[in-house]
Design a protein around this motif. Structure first.
Motif, mmCIF file in Angstrom:
data_model
loop_
_atom_site.group_PDB
_atom_site.id
_atom_site.type_symbol
_atom_site.label_atom_id
_atom_site.label_comp_id
_atom_site.label_asym_id
_atom_site.label_seq_id
_atom_site.Cartn_x
_atom_site.Cartn_y
_atom_site.Cartn_z
ATOM 1 N N ARG A 94 -30.504 28.115 -9.142
ATOM 2 C CA ARG A 94 -31.255 27.382 -8.604
ATOM 3 C C ARG A 94 -31.326 26.027 -8.908
ATOM 4 O O ARG A 94 -31.327 25.443 -8.246
ATOM 5 N N ALA A 95 -30.830 25.614 -10.041
ATOM 6 C CA ALA A 95 -30.242 24.440 -10.274
ATOM 7 C C ALA A 95 -29.005 23.720 -9.845
ATOM 8 O O ALA A 95 -29.250 22.600 -9.227
ATOM 9 N N ALA A 96 -28.246 24.968 -9.621
ATOM 10 C CA ALA A 96 -27.470 24.472 -9.408
ATOM 11 C C ALA A 96 -27.259 23.987 -7.534
ATOM 12 O O ALA A 96 -25.939 23.639 -7.241
ATOM 13 N N LEU A 97 -27.818 25.266 -7.411
ATOM 14 C CA LEU A 97 -27.851 24.918 -5.372
ATOM 15 C C LEU A 97 -28.012 23.985 -5.059
ATOM 16 O O LEU A 97 -27.704 23.226 -4.488
ATOM 17 N N MET A 98 -29.557 23.572 -5.498
ATOM 18 C CA MET A 98 -30.360 22.154 -5.024
ATOM 19 C C MET A 98 -29.271 21.085 -5.588
ATOM 20 O O MET A 98 -29.004 20.125 -5.094
ATOM 21 N N ALA A 99 -28.538 21.151 -6.991
ATOM 22 C CA ALA A 99 -28.105 19.834 -6.797
ATOM 23 C C ALA A 99 -26.996 19.656 -5.932
ATOM 24 O O ALA A 99 -26.740 19.025 -5.521
ATOM 25 N N GLY A 100 -26.204 20.911 -5.448
ATOM 26 C CA GLY A 100 -24.987 20.627 -4.171
ATOM 27 C C GLY A 100 -25.649 20.441 -2.983
ATOM 28 O O GLY A 100 -25.003 19.724 -2.698
ATOM 29 N N VAL A 101 -26.576 20.997 -3.049
ATOM 30 C CA VAL A 101 -27.685 20.446 -1.463
ATOM 31 C C VAL A 101 -27.646 18.660 -1.471
ATOM 32 O O VAL A 101 -27.581 17.934 -0.572
ATOM 33 N N GLY A 102 -28.292 17.939 -2.729
ATOM 34 C CA GLY A 102 -28.789 16.680 -3.190
ATOM 35 C C GLY A 102 -27.717 16.013 -3.056
ATOM 36 O O GLY A 102 -27.307 14.742 -2.068
ATOM 37 N N GLY A 105 -26.184 16.149 0.898
ATOM 38 C CA GLY A 105 -27.003 15.498 1.687
ATOM 39 C C GLY A 105 -26.690 13.599 1.439
ATOM 40 O O GLY A 105 -27.026 12.741 2.079
ATOM 41 N N LEU A 106 -26.843 13.210 -0.140
ATOM 42 C CA LEU A 106 -26.354 11.562 -0.318
ATOM 43 C C LEU A 106 -24.387 11.203 0.242
ATOM 44 O O LEU A 106 -24.137 10.300 0.972
ATOM 45 N N ALA A 107 -24.051 12.450 0.349
ATOM 46 C CA ALA A 107 -22.740 12.510 0.861
ATOM 47 C C ALA A 107 -22.787 11.869 2.676
ATOM 48 O O ALA A 107 -21.563 12.073 3.057
ATOM 49 N N GLY A 169 -43.600 14.523 -2.640
ATOM 50 C CA GLY A 169 -43.639 13.955 -0.915
ATOM 51 C C GLY A 169 -43.331 12.339 -1.595
ATOM 52 O O GLY A 169 -42.922 11.389 -0.645
ATOM 53 N N MET A 170 -44.186 12.298 -2.333
ATOM 54 C CA MET A 170 -43.820 10.782 -3.131
ATOM 55 C C MET A 170 -42.338 10.192 -3.792
ATOM 56 O O MET A 170 -41.518 9.783 -2.743
ATOM 57 N N VAL A 171 -40.951 11.359 -4.385
ATOM 58 C CA VAL A 171 -39.434 10.758 -4.542
ATOM 59 C C VAL A 171 -39.184 11.029 -2.747
ATOM 60 O O VAL A 171 -37.904 9.146 -3.002
ATOM 61 N N VAL A 172 -39.573 11.673 -2.414
ATOM 62 C CA VAL A 172 -38.796 11.360 -0.275
ATOM 63 C C VAL A 172 -39.525 10.187 0.253
ATOM 64 O O VAL A 172 -38.411 9.271 0.589
ATOM 65 N N ALA A 173 -40.588 9.842 -0.343
ATOM 66 C CA ALA A 173 -41.723 8.138 -0.224
ATOM 67 C C ALA A 173 -40.127 7.341 -0.332
ATOM 68 O O ALA A 173 -40.809 5.604 0.272
ATOM 69 N N PHE A 174 -40.123 7.215 -1.670
ATOM 70 C CA PHE A 174 -39.588 5.984 -1.993
ATOM 71 C C PHE A 174 -38.186 6.299 -2.117
ATOM 72 O O PHE A 174 -37.735 4.831 -2.537
ATOM 73 N N SER A 175 -37.651 6.821 -2.097
ATOM 74 C CA SER A 175 -35.984 7.296 -2.117
ATOM 75 C C SER A 175 -35.337 8.328 -0.340
ATOM 76 O O SER A 175 -36.034 7.172 -0.093
ATOM 77 N N ASN A 176 -35.311 8.842 -0.903
ATOM 78 C CA ASN A 176 -34.692 9.958 0.214
ATOM 79 C C ASN A 176 -34.447 11.925 0.102
ATOM 80 O O ASN A 176 -35.143 11.550 -0.903
ATOM 81 N N ALA A 177 -34.713 12.552 0.943
ATOM 82 C CA ALA A 177 -34.299 13.772 0.399
ATOM 83 C C ALA A 177 -33.483 13.935 -0.157
ATOM 84 O O ALA A 177 -33.770 15.027 -0.762
ATOM 85 N N PRO A 178 -32.246 13.898 -0.256
ATOM 86 C CA PRO A 178 -31.220 14.320 -0.919
ATOM 87 C C PRO A 178 -31.691 13.508 -2.810
ATOM 88 O O PRO A 178 -31.417 14.803 -3.302
ATOM 89 N N VAL A 179 -32.271 13.083 -3.060
ATOM 90 C CA VAL A 179 -32.454 12.604 -3.992
ATOM 91 C C VAL A 179 -33.691 13.481 -4.701
ATOM 92 O O VAL A 179 -33.691 14.076 -5.768
#
Length: 428
Positions: A94-102, A105-107, A169-179
């Motif tokens: 799950r860590a590898a999968l979430m890192a790949g999605v993140g 998303g940043l790209a 929600g706070m992380v998304v609010a202060f950065s963005n969803a990929p983070v």
């Protein structure tokens, strides 16, 4: 009185003095924190990418369906290998999968179909973690510490369930969803590290002898001697083990009834109660959910601090009756204070009984089939919850009284059915 309180405190804190239990508690809490992060991240990035709530429904469904379909497989593999191994591998996957999605998303290269595939893969891998985390505890603490250990794990679960979506929600609010996906990946990676550090306790000679005798039961009869049973045979053996024992059947039936009377009434019902009957708003709904969670946490801690082995059959019947009374009252309570007090009491009963119910399962069921039985319970919950939402949604159209009355009736019948069986009444 002071001595009793000290004894209760020592009993509750005893598992926390074990290094492996502390690692299990931290790892499980990090995993559940990551689950909350992933829900927020998937939801927000899907809406931002597509501007479509229908697309969000697709993504969440792609995550839920594989989890439900593969939970029995996860339970079977956990019994075949080890809960610790499956938890570790699932966390790192799950860590590898979430890192790949993140990173995608940043790209700026994420698409809807990629999100659907990632959600499906996440749900599939998560299906291997959930039965394992519920069955690993007997290898970490001894039988007398199961109740307080389950209480401490449950408190961590409830805290993580609240903090995960909030912090996400706070992380998304202060950065963005990929983070948020990248932070999520760190949570799962750390969970894997914690689980890898767990050292199962040595099995006493008496337990080993008992397990050897138990292996002659349904779980061992699935295949000829010396043959390695197939995955399907192992799943069927787990189902037979669960449904041939009247005590386990009762646990499964009660869990199904409680899930049915919780999924719909505590979501559709609470929302309708807050807005229509109590003439409140989202704050009232938040108070109802907070009262339920607070009561459950208090009941969990009290259950973990209580010593001895109560008659679990009578305790389960008492919970069903307690919830039946509380659910029925919710249909007639006309003020917010009364509703909050009722919900708080219901949550306390659920938390208190939950400690002893899960401990009974972990203490009584043969370790070679424990994960499979737990996975059966989970799958039943996955099936009953959406049915409850639909039924309660239909009943709530004519008011909450009818919906809560139906739920109370189901729980009352469940309580009577438990008391009618001597075998179940005498469960300890």
């Amino acid at each position: 009185m002071a001595s009793t309180l000290v004894d209760a405190r020592d009993r509750l804190s005893a598992p926390a003095r074990l290094p492996s239990f502390r690692l299990l508690w931290l790892g499980q809490s990090l995993s559940l924190l990551g689950d909350g992060f992933s829900y927020i991240a998937f939801s927000w990035i899907t809406l931002g990418l597509t501007q479509s709530t229908l697309a969000l429904g697709y993504v969440l469904a792609f995550q839920a369906v594989p989890r439900a379909l593969l939970t029995l497989v996860g339970g079977s593999l956990s019994d075949k290998w080890s809960s610790r191994t499956l938890m570790k591998l699932s966390s790192w996957a799950r860590a590898a999968l979430m890192a790949g999605v993140g990173l995608a998303g940043l790209a700026g290269s994420l698409t809807l179909w990629m999100l659907c595939c990632a959600a499906a893969a996440f749900g599939a891998v998560d299906a291997f973690f959930q039965p394992a985390r519920a069955s690993i505890l007997p290898s970490v603490v001894d039988k007398e510490q199961l109740a307080p250990a389950n209480a401490l794990l449950a408190v961590g679960t409830k805290v993580a369930a609240v903090l995960g979506p909030a912090v996400g929600g706070m992380v998304v609010a202060f950065s963005n969803a990929p983070v948020a996906f990248l932070v999520d990946a760190v949570c799962f990676a750390l969970c894997g590290v914690c689980v890898a550090g767990i050292r199962p306790r040595p099995r006493p000679a008496g337990d080993a002898a008992a397990d050897a005798a138990d292996e002659k039961g349904p779980a061992a009869s699935a295949a000829p001697a010396g043959a390695e049973p197939s995955l399907g045979a192992r799943i069927r053996a787990g189902l037979r083990y669960a449904f041939e024992d009247p005590r386990i059947r009762t646990i499964l039936a009660v869990d199904a009834a409680v899930t049915f009377c919780q999924a719909g009434p505590f979501t559709v019902g609470f929302a309708t109660l807050a807005k229509v009957d109590l003439h409140g708003g989202s704050a009232t709904l938040g108070l109802l959910n907070g009262a339920l969670a607070g009561g459950a946490m208090l009941g969990t801690l009290v259950g973990g601090a209580v010593g001895g082995r109560p008659r679990i059959g009578l305790l389960i019947a008492a919970l069903a009756g307690w919830l039946a009374i509380g659910t029925g009252l919710l249909g007639f309570v006309g003020n917010t204070a009364g509703a909050l007090a009722t919900v708080l009491a219901m949550g306390f009963g659920m938390g208190f009984q939950g400690v002893f119910g899960l401990s009974w399962i972990q203490r009584t069921i043969d370790g070679s089939v424990l994960s499979r039985v737990i996975s059966v319970d989970m799958v039943i919950g996955y099936a009953v919850a959406p049915l409850s939402l639909i039924v309660c949604g239909a009943l709530a159209q004519s008011g909450t009284a009818a919906m809560f009355a139906v739920s109370a009736s189901v729980l009352a019948v469940t309580a009577v059915g438990i008391l009618a069986s001597r075998t179940v009444r005498e469960m300890r």
